[in-house]
Design a protein around this motif. Structure first.
Motif, PDB file in Angstrom:
ATOM      1  N   ARG A 161     -11.730 -52.410   2.789  1.00  0.00           N
ATOM      2  CA  ARG A 161     -12.157 -52.798   0.963  1.00  0.00           C
ATOM      3  C   ARG A 161     -11.581 -52.388  -0.484  1.00  0.00           C
ATOM      4  N   ASP A 162     -11.066 -51.510  -0.145  1.00  0.00           N
ATOM      5  CA  ASP A 162     -10.470 -51.279  -1.467  1.00  0.00           C
ATOM      6  C   ASP A 162      -8.803 -51.721  -1.404  1.00  0.00           C
ATOM      7  N   GLU A 163      -8.877 -52.076  -1.003  1.00  0.00           N
ATOM      8  CA  GLU A 163      -7.203 -52.807  -0.945  1.00  0.00           C
ATOM      9  C   GLU A 163      -6.502 -52.423  -1.702  1.00  0.00           C
ATOM     10  N   PRO A 164      -6.434 -53.147  -2.806  1.00  0.00           N
ATOM     11  CA  PRO A 164      -5.176 -53.033  -4.132  1.00  0.00           C
ATOM     12  C   PRO A 164      -5.067 -51.806  -4.526  1.00  0.00           C
ATOM     13  N   PHE A 165      -5.889 -50.649  -4.148  1.00  0.00           N
ATOM     14  CA  PHE A 165      -5.659 -49.013  -4.181  1.00  0.00           C
ATOM     15  C   PHE A 165      -4.319 -48.730  -3.318  1.00  0.00           C
ATOM     16  N   ARG A 166      -4.242 -49.218  -2.353  1.00  0.00           N
ATOM     17  CA  ARG A 166      -3.193 -48.529  -1.343  1.00  0.00           C
ATOM     18  C   ARG A 166      -1.580 -48.979  -0.996  1.00  0.00           C
ATOM     19  N   LYS A 167      -1.746 -49.768  -3.161  1.00  0.00           N
ATOM     20  CA  LYS A 167      -0.165 -49.511  -3.509  1.00  0.00           C
ATOM     21  C   LYS A 167      -0.128 -48.566  -4.509  1.00  0.00           C
ATOM     22  N   ILE A 168      -1.153 -47.906  -4.407  1.00  0.00           N
ATOM     23  CA  ILE A 168      -0.640 -46.550  -5.634  1.00  0.00           C
ATOM     24  C   ILE A 168      -0.869 -45.350  -5.049  1.00  0.00           C
ATOM     25  N   ASP A 169      -0.337 -45.638  -3.338  1.00  0.00           N
ATOM     26  CA  ASP A 169      -0.202 -44.059  -1.820  1.00  0.00           C
ATOM     27  C   ASP A 169       0.689 -43.221  -3.211  1.00  0.00           C
ATOM     28  N   GLY A 170       0.039 -41.830  -2.589  1.00  0.00           N
ATOM     29  CA  GLY A 170       1.005 -40.904  -3.809  1.00  0.00           C
ATOM     30  C   GLY A 170       0.028 -40.237  -4.621  1.00  0.00           C
ATOM     31  N   ILE A 171      -0.132 -41.078  -5.222  1.00  0.00           N
ATOM     32  CA  ILE A 171      -0.550 -41.177  -6.438  1.00  0.00           C
ATOM     33  C   ILE A 171      -1.710 -40.626  -7.447  1.00  0.00           C
ATOM     34  N   TYR A 172      -2.150 -39.875  -8.328  1.00  0.00           N
ATOM     35  CA  TYR A 172      -3.204 -39.271  -8.913  1.00  0.00           C
ATOM     36  C   TYR A 172      -3.487 -40.255  -9.517  1.00  0.00           C
ATOM     37  N   MET A 173      -4.894 -40.396  -9.753  1.00  0.00           N
ATOM     38  CA  MET A 173      -5.902 -41.173 -10.852  1.00  0.00           C
ATOM     39  C   MET A 173      -6.434 -39.603 -11.627  1.00  0.00           C
ATOM     40  N   GLY A 174      -6.203 -39.440 -12.854  1.00  0.00           N
ATOM     41  CA  GLY A 174      -6.858 -37.990 -13.239  1.00  0.00           C
ATOM     42  C   GLY A 174      -6.559 -36.933 -11.973  1.00  0.00           C
ATOM     43  N   ALA A 175      -7.628 -36.109 -11.956  1.00  0.00           N
ATOM     44  CA  ALA A 175      -6.917 -34.532 -10.809  1.00  0.00           C
ATOM     45  C   ALA A 175      -7.947 -35.615  -9.294  1.00  0.00           C
ATOM     46  N   ILE A 176      -7.731 -36.956  -9.294  1.00  0.00           N
ATOM     47  CA  ILE A 176      -8.062 -37.398  -7.696  1.00  0.00           C
ATOM     48  C   ILE A 176      -7.480 -37.833  -7.652  1.00  0.00           C
ATOM     49  N   LYS A 177      -6.876 -37.735  -6.034  1.00  0.00           N
ATOM     50  CA  LYS A 177      -4.968 -38.360  -5.196  1.00  0.00           C
ATOM     51  C   LYS A 177      -5.242 -39.658  -4.398  1.00  0.00           C
ATOM     52  N   VAL A 178      -4.666 -40.126  -4.085  1.00  0.00           N
ATOM     53  CA  VAL A 178      -4.593 -41.516  -3.775  1.00  0.00           C
ATOM     54  C   VAL A 178      -4.364 -41.439  -2.542  1.00  0.00           C
ATOM     55  N   SER A 179      -4.528 -42.004  -1.439  1.00  0.00           N
ATOM     56  CA  SER A 179      -3.550 -41.875  -0.751  1.00  0.00           C
ATOM     57  C   SER A 179      -3.727 -42.614   0.590  1.00  0.00           C
ATOM     58  N   ASN A 180      -3.174 -43.072   1.785  1.00  0.00           N
ATOM     59  CA  ASN A 180      -3.178 -43.679   2.644  1.00  0.00           C
ATOM     60  C   ASN A 180      -3.513 -43.451   4.038  1.00  0.00           C
ATOM     61  N   ARG A 181      -2.889 -41.379   4.047  1.00  0.00           N
ATOM     62  CA  ARG A 181      -3.872 -40.927   5.022  1.00  0.00           C
ATOM     63  C   ARG A 181      -3.918 -39.824   4.515  1.00  0.00           C
ATOM     64  N   LEU A 182      -4.745 -38.537   5.754  1.00  0.00           N
ATOM     65  CA  LEU A 182      -4.204 -37.129   5.053  1.00  0.00           C
ATOM     66  C   LEU A 182      -4.563 -36.078   5.915  1.00  0.00           C
ATOM     67  N   THR A 183      -3.505 -34.956   6.242  1.00  0.00           N
ATOM     68  CA  THR A 183      -3.519 -34.178   7.062  1.00  0.00           C
ATOM     69  C   THR A 183      -3.613 -32.865   6.479  1.00  0.00           C
ATOM     70  N   LEU A 184      -4.755 -32.257   7.506  1.00  0.00           N
ATOM     71  CA  LEU A 184      -5.279 -30.146   6.784  1.00  0.00           C
ATOM     72  C   LEU A 184      -5.490 -29.936   8.388  1.00  0.00           C
ATOM     73  N   LYS A 185      -4.427 -28.488   8.406  1.00  0.00           N
ATOM     74  CA  LYS A 185      -5.273 -27.584   9.349  1.00  0.00           C
ATOM     75  C   LYS A 185      -6.056 -26.792   8.721  1.00  0.00           C
ATOM     76  N   LEU A 186      -7.423 -27.103   9.236  1.00  0.00           N
ATOM     77  CA  LEU A 186      -8.663 -26.038   9.939  1.00  0.00           C
ATOM     78  C   LEU A 186      -8.821 -25.629  10.184  1.00  0.00           C
ATOM     79  N   ASN A 187      -8.665 -24.083  10.225  1.00  0.00           N
ATOM     80  CA  ASN A 187      -9.209 -23.211  11.184  1.00  0.00           C
ATOM     81  C   ASN A 187      -8.230 -22.856  12.618  1.00  0.00           C
TER      82      ASN A 187
END
Length: 290
Positions: free
Chosen positions: A83-109
């Motif tokens: 539903r926020d398709e237009p933002f997919r064109k800026i994958d990896g870009i920061y909007m100020g302090a907010i990072k835009v991405s199409n996916r994210l991986t984290l290691k938690l515990n």
């Protein structure tokens, strides 16, 4: 009122710009927590509905609140949805302090955890999980295939199943389709060696261990803020499904600076803070080299 400290809070399917969005309740929730990381897991906006020029003050306050949270040190990831398709064109870009991405991986515990919206599984292809073996490239391929499928169906006057329904704002979902969606997401995660997988899209909040012949993983869905008003919270090495209707939240008030600051001022403040951090890092690096 003291805020609850969280390691991670996950929201999805807020649908700002839609009549169904519960913006006031979301503002109350956001004002009640203090997360180290806030993950906006897709469909923060509803670009289709926003074409009707519907964006009331309460929806704007949600955006301002998110920027305020970022300005106070919370790491914010905005993962794009259909539903926020237009933002997919800026994958990896920061909007100020907010990072835009199409996916994210984290290691938690020690657990490999994948965050993505989930709409790529609207593209019904039996072996789609194999495409994801190509990493980010494969993920982008599935995004494009899913979008192509939606456009093709519309040309023939058909609906994109299981979750897209252009006739209704948000209609009742088929439990069989939801179960299939959850199984496909878990299957992909297991084959990609993830211990936990976190998504949205289906508007069906859930926390469930799903097993296949190749293993098992914890499937997590943060639900939505148009029907269920739910979120996922991670603290003390465990995930919890939060439900607004079960929480006896006291009245929280927005920060004073949020009340008085307009959107342009807020974005400028965030951008300046980000630039200052970059300059400070360059200075530290320069001192280290000397």
């Amino acid at each position: 009122m003291k805020k609850r400290r969280l390691e991670i809070a996950v929201l999805s399917d807020v649908h700002l710009g839609s009549y169904a969005c519960h913006a006031e309740e979301l503002l109350t929730y956001l004002s009640s927590i203090d997360p180290k990381i806030l993950i906006l897991n897709g469909d923060l906006f509803d670009a289709k509905k926003m074409r009707n020029n519907y964006f009331p003050p309460s929806h704007l306050k949600v955006i301002k609140k998110i920027f305020t949270i970022a300005s106070k040190g919370t790491v914010i990831h905005f993962i794009t949805g259909n539903r926020d398709e237009p933002f997919r064109k800026i994958d990896g870009i920061y909007m100020g302090a907010i990072k835009v991405s199409n996916r994210l991986t984290l290691k938690l515990n020690g657990k490999n955890t994948l965050f993505f919206h989930g709409d790529i599984f609207d593209f019904s292809f039996r072996h789609s999980h194999w495409i994801l073996n190509f990493g980010g490239f494969g993920f982008d391929v599935l995004l494009k295939l899913s979008k192509l499928k939606t456009k093709t169906l519309r040309l023939f006057g058909k609906k994109n199943k299981p979750f897209e329904n252009p006739e209704l704002e948000f209609g009742e979902r088929d439990p069989v389709q939801i179960a299939r969606f959850e199984h496909n997401v878990a299957k992909m995660a297991i084959e990609q060696h993830y211990d936990h997988v976190v998504c949205g899209h289906s508007h069906s909040p859930n926390k469930q261990v799903i097993a296949t012949r190749k293993g098992e993983c914890l499937y997590l869905n943060s639900g939505d803020w148009v029907e269920h008003m739910t979120a996922l919270e991670y603290s003390f090495k465990r995930w919890k499904l939060y439900r607004y209707e079960n929480d006896k939240l006291a009245s929280f008030y927005m920060d004073e600076e949020l009340k008085s600051m307009d959107m342009n001022e807020l974005i400028a403040t965030i951008t300046q803070n980000k630039a200052s951090k970059v300059q400070d890092k360059k200075k530290r690096d320069g001192l280290d080299k000397n």
